[in-house]
Design a protein around this motif. Sequence first.
Motif, PDB file in Angstrom:
ATOM      1  N   PHE A 195       3.022  -0.440   5.815  1.00 45.12           N
ATOM      2  CA  PHE A 195       3.971  -1.284   5.093  1.00 45.12           C
ATOM      3  C   PHE A 195       5.359  -1.188   5.707  1.00 45.12           C
ATOM      4  CE2 PHE A 195       1.149  -0.376   1.174  1.00 45.12           C
ATOM      5  CZ  PHE A 195       0.285  -1.393   1.541  1.00 45.12           C
ATOM      6  N   LEU A 196       5.725   0.012   6.157  1.00 43.51           N
ATOM      7  CA  LEU A 196       7.026   0.223   6.784  1.00 43.51           C
ATOM      8  C   LEU A 196       7.176  -0.653   8.023  1.00 43.51           C
ATOM      9  CD1 LEU A 196       9.649   2.027   7.047  1.00 43.51           C
ATOM     10  CD2 LEU A 196       8.277   3.477   8.537  1.00 43.51           C
ATOM     11  N   GLN A 197       6.191  -0.612   8.911  1.00 42.67           N
ATOM     12  CA  GLN A 197       6.260  -1.385  10.142  1.00 42.67           C
ATOM     13  C   GLN A 197       6.248  -2.885   9.856  1.00 42.67           C
ATOM     14  OE1 GLN A 197       3.131  -0.024  12.717  1.00 42.67           O
ATOM     15  NE2 GLN A 197       3.861   2.080  12.740  1.00 42.67           N
ATOM     16  N   GLU A 198       5.369  -3.319   8.957  1.00 43.45           N
ATOM     17  CA  GLU A 198       5.279  -4.742   8.643  1.00 43.45           C
ATOM     18  C   GLU A 198       6.596  -5.266   8.086  1.00 43.45           C
ATOM     19  OE1 GLU A 198       0.488  -5.102   7.579  1.00 43.45           O
ATOM     20  OE2 GLU A 198       1.970  -5.058   5.968  1.00 43.45           O
ATOM     21  N   PHE A 199       7.183  -4.529   7.132  1.00 40.78           N
ATOM     22  CA  PHE A 199       8.403  -5.016   6.482  1.00 40.78           C
ATOM     23  C   PHE A 199       9.583  -4.992   7.441  1.00 40.78           C
ATOM     24  CE2 PHE A 199      12.087  -4.493   3.575  1.00 40.78           C
ATOM     25  CZ  PHE A 199      11.951  -5.691   2.893  1.00 40.78           C
ATOM     26  N   CYS A 200       9.689  -3.936   8.253  1.00 40.12           N
ATOM     27  CA  CYS A 200      10.794  -3.861   9.215  1.00 40.12           C
ATOM     28  C   CYS A 200      10.714  -5.006  10.227  1.00 40.12           C
ATOM     29  CB  CYS A 200      10.777  -2.519   9.926  1.00 40.12           C
ATOM     30  SG  CYS A 200      11.324  -1.124   8.899  1.00 40.12           S
ATOM     31  N   MET A 201       9.510  -5.293  10.716  1.00 35.96           N
ATOM     32  CA  MET A 201       9.344  -6.391  11.671  1.00 35.96           C
ATOM     33  C   MET A 201       9.622  -7.738  11.010  1.00 35.96           C
ATOM     34  SD  MET A 201       5.961  -5.112  13.766  1.00 35.96           S
ATOM     35  CE  MET A 201       5.948  -6.583  14.797  1.00 35.96           C
ATOM     36  N   GLU A 202       9.167  -7.888   9.790  1.00 32.91           N
ATOM     37  CA  GLU A 202       9.351  -9.150   9.066  1.00 32.91           C
ATOM     38  C   GLU A 202      10.819  -9.434   8.804  1.00 32.91           C
ATOM     39  OE1 GLU A 202       8.594 -10.168   4.501  1.00 32.91           O
ATOM     40  OE2 GLU A 202       6.733  -9.757   5.571  1.00 32.91           O
ATOM     41  N   GLN A 203      11.603  -8.388   8.473  1.00 35.87           N
ATOM     42  CA  GLN A 203      13.012  -8.556   8.116  1.00 35.87           C
ATOM     43  C   GLN A 203      13.960  -8.312   9.284  1.00 35.87           C
ATOM     44  OE1 GLN A 203      13.929  -9.713   5.082  1.00 35.87           O
ATOM     45  NE2 GLN A 203      11.719  -9.861   4.667  1.00 35.87           N
ATOM     46  N   GLY A 204      13.409  -7.951  10.449  1.00 36.98           N
ATOM     47  CA  GLY A 204      14.266  -7.690  11.592  1.00 36.98           C
ATOM     48  C   GLY A 204      15.084  -6.424  11.435  1.00 36.98           C
ATOM     49  N   ILE A 205      14.515  -5.437  10.745  1.00 34.45           N
ATOM     50  CA  ILE A 205      15.197  -4.165  10.500  1.00 34.45           C
ATOM     51  C   ILE A 205      14.641  -3.127  11.471  1.00 34.45           C
ATOM     52  CG2 ILE A 205      15.581  -2.323   8.800  1.00 34.45           C
ATOM     53  CD1 ILE A 205      15.240  -4.426   6.607  1.00 34.45           C
ATOM     54  N   SER A 206      15.529  -2.295  12.008  1.00 32.94           N
ATOM     55  CA  SER A 206      15.065  -1.225  12.890  1.00 32.94           C
ATOM     56  C   SER A 206      14.116  -0.314  12.126  1.00 32.94           C
ATOM     57  CB  SER A 206      16.259  -0.409  13.406  1.00 32.94           C
ATOM     58  OG  SER A 206      17.109  -1.227  14.179  1.00 32.94           O
ATOM     59  N   ILE A 207      13.047   0.076  12.803  1.00 31.32           N
ATOM     60  CA  ILE A 207      12.047   0.934  12.159  1.00 31.32           C
ATOM     61  C   ILE A 207      12.707   2.234  11.712  1.00 31.32           C
ATOM     62  CG2 ILE A 207       9.906   2.217  12.487  1.00 31.32           C
ATOM     63  CD1 ILE A 207       9.433  -0.725  12.408  1.00 31.32           C
ATOM     64  N   VAL A 208      12.562   2.560  10.445  1.00 29.88           N
ATOM     65  CA  VAL A 208      13.100   3.803   9.904  1.00 29.88           C
ATOM     66  C   VAL A 208      11.967   4.806   9.743  1.00 29.88           C
ATOM     67  CG1 VAL A 208      15.008   2.659   8.734  1.00 29.88           C
ATOM     68  CG2 VAL A 208      12.861   2.981   7.523  1.00 29.88           C
ATOM     69  N   GLU A 209      12.354   6.043   9.518  1.00 28.60           N
ATOM     70  CA  GLU A 209      11.386   7.132   9.440  1.00 28.60           C
ATOM     71  C   GLU A 209      11.120   7.494   7.988  1.00 28.60           C
ATOM     72  OE1 GLU A 209      11.221  11.926  10.422  1.00 28.60           O
ATOM     73  OE2 GLU A 209      12.931  10.702  11.073  1.00 28.60           O
ATOM     74  N   ILE A 210       9.894   7.912   7.706  1.00 29.08           N
ATOM     75  CA  ILE A 210       9.571   8.485   6.413  1.00 29.08           C
ATOM     76  C   ILE A 210       9.405   9.986   6.628  1.00 29.08           C
ATOM     77  CG2 ILE A 210       8.037   8.448   4.408  1.00 29.08           C
ATOM     78  CD1 ILE A 210       7.105   5.696   5.235  1.00 29.08           C
ATOM     79  N   PRO A 211      10.369  10.786   6.216  1.00 32.89           N
ATOM     80  CA  PRO A 211      10.287  12.228   6.480  1.00 32.89           C
ATOM     81  C   PRO A 211       9.231  12.907   5.621  1.00 32.89           C
ATOM     82  CG  PRO A 211      12.255  11.705   5.201  1.00 32.89           C
ATOM     83  CD  PRO A 211      11.626  10.395   5.572  1.00 32.89           C
TER      84      PRO A 211
END
Length: 473
Positions: free
Chosen positions: A337-353
């Motif tokens: 979900f993180l990768q899909e949403f970041c790509m969809e919104q043009g947001i740099s991939i963030v980390e889930i610690p």
Amino acid sequence: MVGEKSFNKHDRGLFEYILDNIPDSITVVDKDGTVIFFNSTAEQYFAVERKDIIDKDIRTFFPNAILPRVLERKTSFYNIYNSPRENSYVISSAVPLYDKLGNLIGGLARDRDITEIVKLSDLLNKTQTNLLQLEKEYSKMASSGEAYFSKIISNSTNFIQIINLCRNIAKSPLNILLKGESGTGKELFAKAIHYESGRKGKFIPINCSAIPRELFESEIFGYEAGAFTGAKNEGKMGKFEEAEGGTLFLDEIADMPLELQPKLLRILEDGVVTRIGSNKQKKIDVRIISATNKDIRELIAQDKFRMDLYYRLDVFQINIPPLRDRKGDIALLANKFLQEFCMEQGISIVEIPDEVFDIFNQYSWGGNVRELRNVIQRSVVIASQSGKDKIEKEFLPYELQRIKVDEINKIINIDEIVNSDTGLEEYLEKIEKRIIQKTLEESKNNKALAAKSLKIPRATLYYKMDKYGISID
């Protein structure tokens, strides 16, 4: 040099200096096609040194050069696409040169190298061709259900068995009842089954709890013109007719009004549908996939659901487990979900610690996969607005923030081991990874000191850091 007698040594040096600093290739030949000037840009373009080409026939190096044609025809050429040699492409302009008496004494060519542009164009054309091919393949996948089944991911052996079971029964005509809590992905399973079935008709979903009771019958069965006040003059096709040759997905089937259940039962038994205000029966070929998050047997005991209808719908039952029973999939789904949403919104991939994953593993996920997706999307937006490159605890909804993870569960979640199929080895690796991370933090990323504290060779530490994807700044 052209007009050499009219130039002194200083003028000639200046002239050559100017031509050497022009960003285009400049070549000058005499009237016989012998090269008398070749600037430094030409050397770079064509990988030919000046000393090797000067006083040589240009055709020896460039069989397709444009200058011989200029000399032969005494004609200028402008912006001609040319390939002077294999794998070399230029835009050429060339003119004949004359002395003061009008006698032809040679020719000058200016070449602009477009080799990389041509190669890039070829690459783009190939990429476009590949994309078209991929689109065709994706269309085939979508028509076979592969595109939808590929969205259902899991590390759990039991869940993968459920996915495979749905694939296997998809091509059968059996009605299917999907049981599972809200947010477990029942509609996604229904779509995947429909497209895998190969049925030519549409997938028509209808939420039995979202349609007002008074409109339910007209939505399901349709109506003829003038059947009731407010009816459309041309009448309306019902959902069963829309799904002809395909699949009708009855979501929240337990909420279907009791008075309409006999009519649905009749359609399932006879395979015909009758619009409101009509006596004309229409034969239909529709597969029913229904879904519920309620115990229908309990509703039958309360006289809120017909037993005979239940057995018509529940020919083959699929139970979709809640997310809390497959916690080994939380990290897999969260990162997806993180990768899909970041790509969809043009947001740099963030980390889930790991700290956040510890909280995720402790949470009960009443909304299941849907709730996890919403939490990821919310947290990514807040992280992006805060200028952070990772999801921090304070970005989570309040009910997750207040979860306290004890030190043992920070290393390993016992319930996760019991309720998943990932096995002990994976969790031992997880412990090892976290111990290494903690030791590196305490040693302030001094790998030599960390290896000494862990009592392992430094080479072993490097290997394990690479294995677990541990990086330090």
